[in-house]
Design an enzyme around this catalytic site. Sequence first.
Site, PDB file in Angstrom:
ATOM      1  N   SER A  24      15.039  33.218  -0.575  1.00 16.72           N
ATOM      2  CA  SER A  24      15.133  34.026  -1.548  1.00 16.72           C
ATOM      3  C   SER A  24      14.943  33.610  -2.834  1.00 16.72           C
ATOM      4  CB  SER A  24      16.601  35.109  -1.894  1.00 16.72           C
ATOM      5  OG  SER A  24      16.189  36.100  -2.446  1.00 16.72           O
ATOM      6  N   TYR A  55      24.872  34.316  -0.551  1.00 20.29           N
ATOM      7  CA  TYR A  55      23.400  34.195  -0.196  1.00 20.29           C
ATOM      8  C   TYR A  55      22.757  34.169  -0.909  1.00 20.29           C
ATOM      9  CZ  TYR A  55      19.359  37.506  -0.221  1.00 20.29           C
ATOM     10  OH  TYR A  55      17.744  37.406   0.179  1.00 20.29           O
TER      11      TYR A  55
END
Length: 251
Positions: free
Chosen positions: A139, A151
């Site tokens: 990401s 994350y």
Amino acid sequence: MDLGIRNKVAVVIAASRGIGKATALGLAREGCNIAICARGAENLALAHKEAESLGVRVFSERCDVADLDALRGFLDRTKKNLGAVDILINNASAFAFGGGADDWEKSFAIDLMAAVHATEHVLPWMEQSGGGAIVHVSSTAALEAPGPPAYSALKAALLSHAKNISVAHAAHKIRVNCVTPGAVEFPGGIWDDARKNNPEFYQSMLSTIPAGRMVTDEEVADAIIFASSARASGMTGAVLSIDLAQHKGNL
């Protein structure tokens, strides 16, 4: 352009919707036989049926990739049913966007360790067959701050893992790359939901993207498929940002 992957066997982890499903279907259109897994049985069955309609062999299995035995079993049964694993796409995420202990544990197990374990499991098979391709779906949150603490950190760890494995196995003709999508919008996804139910939040994210829109799951899938193909034979240890310039750092 012939991508050189017809009749190869590709495994796509977490492929019942979004990027994973788009990647699996894209690979199938290129003539790859595919194995897919996900936690949701209903969406997985639909993805299986759609891929099979493209004329390739398909193996699917419901699997919680945080369960190491289940993950290894899925990969073993893939090899038994389809004969090989030439391509591995590690796409799973817990989407744990908080900073609590539970977010860290889920992100560690699903975003990072599922990819690590799957990679370790298929590497010997790829060595024996003379090569292969692995793509981690990370990401843009891995590239800059601020971002969701757990994350972002675990997606960043995928970049380091890919680089290290790419160096260690380059002589075995095994390529390992990362794709870092920005905000991705597709029907039923997080940003589709935000657009409908939290437009202020959606617009705040949209304002960070110079192109004025979010990337689609198909656009990310196209990059993943290229990175896994013979046409990308010179690319390993690379990070491809698919984000319409959302990430603005030089590196």
